[in-house]
Design a protein around this motif. Structure first.
Motif, mmCIF file in Angstrom:
data_model
loop_
_atom_site.group_PDB
_atom_site.id
_atom_site.type_symbol
_atom_site.label_atom_id
_atom_site.label_comp_id
_atom_site.label_asym_id
_atom_site.label_seq_id
_atom_site.Cartn_x
_atom_site.Cartn_y
_atom_site.Cartn_z
ATOM 1 N N ASN D 2 0.812 -1.191 0.000
ATOM 2 C CA ASN D 2 0.000 0.000 0.000
ATOM 3 C C ASN D 2 0.859 1.260 0.000
ATOM 4 O OD1 ASN D 2 -2.957 -1.007 0.398
ATOM 5 N ND2 ASN D 2 -1.665 -2.309 1.646
ATOM 6 N N SER D 3 2.049 1.122 -0.590
ATOM 7 C CA SER D 3 2.853 2.325 -0.765
ATOM 8 C C SER D 3 3.401 2.339 -2.177
ATOM 9 C CB SER D 3 3.972 2.411 0.278
ATOM 10 O OG SER D 3 4.908 1.391 0.101
ATOM 11 N N PHE D 4 3.685 3.538 -2.656
ATOM 12 C CA PHE D 4 4.140 3.721 -4.029
ATOM 13 C C PHE D 4 5.137 4.854 -4.065
ATOM 14 C CE2 PHE D 4 4.045 5.832 -8.118
ATOM 15 C CZ PHE D 4 4.136 4.775 -9.006
ATOM 16 N N GLY D 5 6.177 4.705 -4.869
ATOM 17 C CA GLY D 5 7.091 5.808 -5.108
ATOM 18 C C GLY D 5 8.472 5.563 -4.543
ATOM 19 N N ARG D 6 9.456 6.027 -5.288
ATOM 20 C CA ARG D 6 10.822 5.860 -4.831
ATOM 21 C C ARG D 6 11.264 7.045 -3.998
ATOM 22 N NH1 ARG D 6 15.479 4.817 -8.731
ATOM 23 N NH2 ARG D 6 14.111 5.489 -10.405
ATOM 24 N N ILE D 7 10.842 8.235 -4.364
ATOM 25 C CA ILE D 7 11.280 9.442 -3.656
ATOM 26 C C ILE D 7 10.072 10.105 -3.018
ATOM 27 C CG2 ILE D 7 12.242 11.727 -3.983
ATOM 28 C CD1 ILE D 7 14.050 10.559 -6.082
ATOM 29 N N PHE D 8 9.043 10.308 -3.810
ATOM 30 C CA PHE D 8 7.778 10.824 -3.296
ATOM 31 C C PHE D 8 6.942 9.585 -2.996
ATOM 32 C CE2 PHE D 8 3.415 12.424 -4.016
ATOM 33 C CZ PHE D 8 3.416 13.518 -3.180
ATOM 34 N N ARG D 9 6.936 9.164 -1.749
ATOM 35 C CA ARG D 9 6.315 7.869 -1.417
ATOM 36 C C ARG D 9 4.996 8.048 -0.670
ATOM 37 N NH1 ARG D 9 10.098 3.333 1.003
ATOM 38 N NH2 ARG D 9 10.918 3.522 -1.095
ATOM 39 N N VAL D 10 3.961 7.501 -1.244
ATOM 40 C CA VAL D 10 2.620 7.615 -0.694
ATOM 41 C C VAL D 10 2.195 6.269 -0.111
ATOM 42 C CG1 VAL D 10 0.204 7.990 -1.289
ATOM 43 C CG2 VAL D 10 1.990 9.398 -2.348
ATOM 44 N N SER D 11 1.746 6.277 1.124
ATOM 45 C CA SER D 11 1.163 5.083 1.741
ATOM 46 C C SER D 11 -0.273 5.410 2.121
ATOM 47 C CB SER D 11 1.924 4.705 3.022
ATOM 48 O OG SER D 11 3.282 4.495 2.759
ATOM 49 N N ILE D 12 -1.177 4.477 1.838
ATOM 50 C CA ILE D 12 -2.567 4.723 2.219
ATOM 51 C C ILE D 12 -3.029 3.606 3.151
ATOM 52 C CG2 ILE D 12 -3.166 6.055 0.180
ATOM 53 C CD1 ILE D 12 -4.441 3.544 -0.997
ATOM 54 N N PHE D 13 -4.031 3.912 3.949
ATOM 55 C CA PHE D 13 -4.518 2.922 4.910
ATOM 56 C C PHE D 13 -5.984 3.177 5.189
ATOM 57 C CE2 PHE D 13 -2.715 6.467 7.323
ATOM 58 C CZ PHE D 13 -3.750 6.790 8.189
ATOM 59 N N GLY D 14 -6.620 2.198 5.798
ATOM 60 C CA GLY D 14 -7.995 2.371 6.246
ATOM 61 C C GLY D 14 -8.956 1.380 5.639
ATOM 62 N N ASP D 26 5.609 10.683 2.175
ATOM 63 C CA ASP D 26 7.005 10.877 2.555
ATOM 64 C C ASP D 26 7.778 11.408 1.341
ATOM 65 O OD1 ASP D 26 9.235 10.850 4.137
ATOM 66 O OD2 ASP D 26 9.391 8.678 4.267
ATOM 67 N N GLY D 27 8.861 12.089 1.611
ATOM 68 C CA GLY D 27 9.712 12.556 0.515
ATOM 69 C C GLY D 27 9.240 13.848 -0.113
ATOM 70 N N CYS D 28 8.297 14.514 0.509
ATOM 71 C CA CYS D 28 7.822 15.799 -0.021
ATOM 72 C C CYS D 28 8.823 16.888 0.357
ATOM 73 C CB CYS D 28 6.449 16.124 0.559
ATOM 74 S SG CYS D 28 5.799 17.697 -0.023
ATOM 75 N N PRO D 29 9.262 17.690 -0.589
ATOM 76 C CA PRO D 29 10.191 18.773 -0.253
ATOM 77 C C PRO D 29 9.604 19.710 0.793
ATOM 78 C CG PRO D 29 10.015 18.512 -2.641
ATOM 79 C CD PRO D 29 8.951 17.648 -2.023
ATOM 80 N N ALA D 30 10.494 20.368 1.527
ATOM 81 C CA ALA D 30 10.076 21.364 2.511
ATOM 82 C C ALA D 30 9.660 22.653 1.826
ATOM 83 C CB ALA D 30 11.230 21.637 3.481
ATOM 84 N N GLY D 31 8.781 23.389 2.470
ATOM 85 C CA GLY D 31 8.480 24.739 2.014
ATOM 86 C C GLY D 31 7.264 24.876 1.124
ATOM 87 N N ILE D 32 6.517 23.794 0.949
ATOM 88 C CA ILE D 32 5.319 23.877 0.114
ATOM 89 C C ILE D 32 4.132 24.253 1.003
ATOM 90 C CG2 ILE D 32 3.732 22.521 -1.297
ATOM 91 C CD1 ILE D 32 6.119 20.956 -2.292
#
Lengths: 329, 329, 329, 329
Positions: D2-14, D26-32
């Motif tokens: 339930n996760s995808f991405g090498r750098i911008f990694r999205v995990s979903i649950f529920g 995870d892997g989202c740059p700072a400052g957005i």
């Protein structure tokens, strides 16, 4: 990356003074009994409260919000969250210009710029290890009957841990320690050659635990002064039991069924009550820094259960991976 | 898994007595000058030949068979292969029933069953580290101007390495040693919080190197007996330079620009000329095993360059990862 | 990245006119019989030679250089290499300024700059799919008794493939086609919810095959015009057999035991003998480009076996993953 | 997984009827800049409520519980959670023995056994796509100025979507549709050769969206009937602009700067009010099943925004990856 594992994948999130911290555990097999109460014991071991630990005490009440139905894991991702309640963000306001030695204030600022969360160490806080401990509770169930047990075997250079801690508290200083971890009833054959060796994955996880400064398996640093005929662990039984266990239960990166044994040095807590002479990035001069707030005089007291969790997570991933049996076509 | 890295991904393959060994390096940026000759120096450091090293000497002539055009990397995967030429498989035939202590014979057999390649250690052979060294040469170019330098600082418990080795050879025994690795001109801000900390990735790679028994960063095991006011590295300049460097250049898993320093104990070579009393899995009794063949009396002599390569590979992955700059929308 | 798979991991490398092309297959269980001859049949299906295929014919003799011992896989990475012998690099020299429409000349130059290998498409060449086919042969053994079978069911919009191809050759043009792939004897329960759904992994691999323009599973695009009562596959037996199979054997990303069926459109080969009016990046004007060299008039003729391999690789990874059985503690 | 991405990694649950659903990014740059309100628009587009959508309407109020400080991302993992409030688990109790055609009831039970969560589809519920949409909002900011825009272009085989939906509702049936997605202002050079081609990652994500049955890029299935001279997109400017765009903005897996265009067929909702004849696994006979509860007559109405999110997530990972510029040593 805040996730680890190829099959048993743990992601952690949160900040010291944020809203929630927690963990998502993906790849956990279905059918494992899991209840919030199962986390109590390990959480109590990690929690502050005794002498030498910070006066900030959080209730750390976990909520399992996904992945469990009728008291058992479903195979879907398991999410465990904790609310942060006892936060006093005002304590940390002046540390931007005067980063604390030993902490991640400076590196966090350099990496994330003005967007770094400075409150109580932000995402770098040891508090985030709560997610590791939570995931470890699940991992321990997966690797059963393997048992992972970590103990603080010395602190401040002394085996009299209690006395060493009391002295550190009295002097507003801090001390380190050594944690020893023993894994018993380890299956034969987990771990992969080279890059996913059992040591590689365990060490990878151990260095995800803040304050760890090293790891040595079995003979460890002593091996450097040993001779081959002393160091080789001669086999003594058909199950692969060895006479000595300098290999720490691992040959060629793969477990041989003997106990996995390793030791981890923990540095003295970076936050101390004593003044420190360190660079002020605003005034551009070395100045005295006094850190207010609530600290652990000996963080090593709280780390054994985190080491256990980190180890169990690595072993769970390797165990699930090793269930892929050879298929003879 | 025989691959490592999220962006700079290294895969190694081969067996001690197989046809080819080698490495595939994916994710290398285009435009880096690369020629077979660039591997010479590190290969010479790794190669056997001197006293204390095995009489089996392979020419180790690398062929770059993909990923390079007009003397520069193209951005496509780089493959480097070596032919095995000097193999004497007959030496190892009886080790199936009588696995060698300290080696992966037993664990390989348990994990892979009858299909395990026993010839000279098969895929577990230290010879496969040739692929790591080859990938390390590329990694070192990527991380330039960072320089990784590893040295054998003691062997057999002595700083007089030469004498210790000679004694080991004379007694048909083997000795271990300690390798120290120093990385200079390290950029600030590489490494990720928690699971991909700089220490985690370096340690992961170091334990992919056969014969390593531990790792300690900076203060390492000594930290356990230190006090916070001694251990904290006070900042002394606006670049983040610190007065001491017990942190080994890493805070919160992220580099602070000071040198990365760590030490790795190497166990004594498992193959020794002396007889060993160990279980015979066919006769079901402890019996004397004598290992014929060609061995290193001190494998630690050949390991520094492998440690350098392993470290450079971890740093290259972190460096490429850190080039993802924040974007302010 | 030129690697795919979490457990069964395939890496490919090489360039059209480079020294070697090949594949490294990691995570393959031990004990699977494997010999160079096993690759013959699939290689023959992929190879050029007939009408509508390029006159460049390579012998494509594979060498298995690691991971196999005594005719069986050992559990170590399997490396298969091919020498490039029939290269005529002179043919492609002028394409730097005048990139070929439909090819990766322009994007390769943009991404890798002056370092892009232009010879015969470099790493972008369809020739690199040889590594996919080689890995597919291994994957097919792992997923046995599941059988993957792909066929070209139409070309140039016609079911008379032979006639359509002959016309394309005669006009120095090229044509596309549709490949249908059917997987039979599929186990129930492979595939993971959401991001690692069976469709996700299969589609991921299919789009790694050059010239593919789409994929549809079961009802595919026709589903958009169907009603729920028509589309739902009613169960008719205790094994989960369904009356219809619009779902293509997959519900919720997980196989239900019915056949996996999908179709893939293949674009007409981009290299054609006819002149093309396209931008010259040196002269900055639209000019006539005539492509010399050796081309396939209908690359779709050679693609079914590549589609099979890509599918088998995705299924092998999912099969190995699904062997992790629930453990009831 | 339930996760995808090498750098911008999205995990979903529920789960549909669980306590919380959510996503960790995870892997989202700072400052957005990021605020709960930023999710409103996309959530409104996904939410039920209009004709043809389920009467179950959740408020879907997101809480950002980590990774944001002072209104901007910090570089630490971003966690967004939603409480499930409007759950009626009683509706689904009898579906264990009589699994619903077209749903994952059967495959979930087969894969996870008695531990599968049957409540409202459990983890397989389309409701879990809320996490994908949330992550997509972040991804869209990262890829800016690239804009991803998806639209339902037909439903039930008709361009008169409203009429088709009304008829489906009236007959207690359901209908499918086709979603077209267009990405504009795409940078040149994102995507990697072969396994991480732009099409591979986008398709991987699209098939993580429940109810998708296929994907075609640019010319798509029509390409199969085209000729090379028609299909080749001739360049017409120095920026790489092409006269036609059958390639959908991608050559060799890498973007060429023209729009990325693809279409996705959506199957008719599996849950219908009409009775269905399907196997009862308890009685072992084909019997009539009537599904009570709240359903969408045309789930395709709600899917465009999920397709956008899935696409943006894939592009964000590729964009961050492509920021690793060549380094000329």
């Amino acid at each position: 990356m805040n996730s680890f594992g190829r099959i048993f994948r743990v992601s952690i999130f949160g900040e010291s003074h944020g809203i929630q911290i927690g963990a998502v555990v993906d790849g956990c097999p279905a059918g494992i009994p899991l209840h919030e109460n199962d986390l109590k014991e390990d959480f109590a071991r990690r929690r502050a409260g005794g002498i030498g630990t910070t006066p900030r005490v959080e209730p750390d009440l976990p909520r399992i919000v996904s992945g469990v139905f009728n008291g058992k894991t479903t195979g879907a991702p398991i999410t465990i969250v904790f609310e942060n309640t006892n936060t006093k963000s005002g304590d940390y306001s002046n540390l931007w210009d005067h980063p604390r030695p030993g902490h991640a204030d400076f590196t966090g600022q350099q990496k994330y710029g003005a967007h770094n969360d400075p409150r109580g160490g932000g995402h770098f806080s040891g508090r985030i290890t709560l997610g590791i401990v939570a995931a470890g509770v699940i991992a321990k169930k997966i690797i059963s009957p393997t048992i992972v047990s970590a103990t603080l075997i010395e602190a401040g250079g002394s085996k009299d841990i209690q006395a060493a801690v009391e002295q550190a508290v009295a002097t507003k200083n801090s001390i380190g320690g050594i944690v020893e971890c023993v894994c018993t009833h380890v299956p034969v054959g987990i771990g992969e050659p080279f890059f996913d060796s059992a040591e590689s994955l365990i060490a990878h996880m151990i260095f995800a635990v803040p304050a760890t400064k090293g790891i040595e398996f079995g003979s460890g640093f002593a091996a450097a002064a040993m001779k081959g005929n002393e160091h080789n662990d001669n086999f003594i039984s058909a199950t692969g039991k060895t006479e000595t266990n300098f290999a720490a239960g691992i040959n060629g990166g793969i477990t041989n069924g003997n106990d996995i044994v390793f030791r981890v040095p923990i540095k003295p807590t970076s936050s101390i009550g004593m003044p420190q002479e360190t660079f002020n990035f605003k005034s551009k001069a070395v100045e005295t820094l006094v850190i207010e707030g609530r600290h652990d005089a000996c963080i090593a007291l709280r780390i054994p259960v985190v080491i256990e969790a980190a180890t169990a997570i690595a072993l769970a991933d390797l165990c699930l991976l090793a269930q892929q049996k050879p298929r003879i076509v």
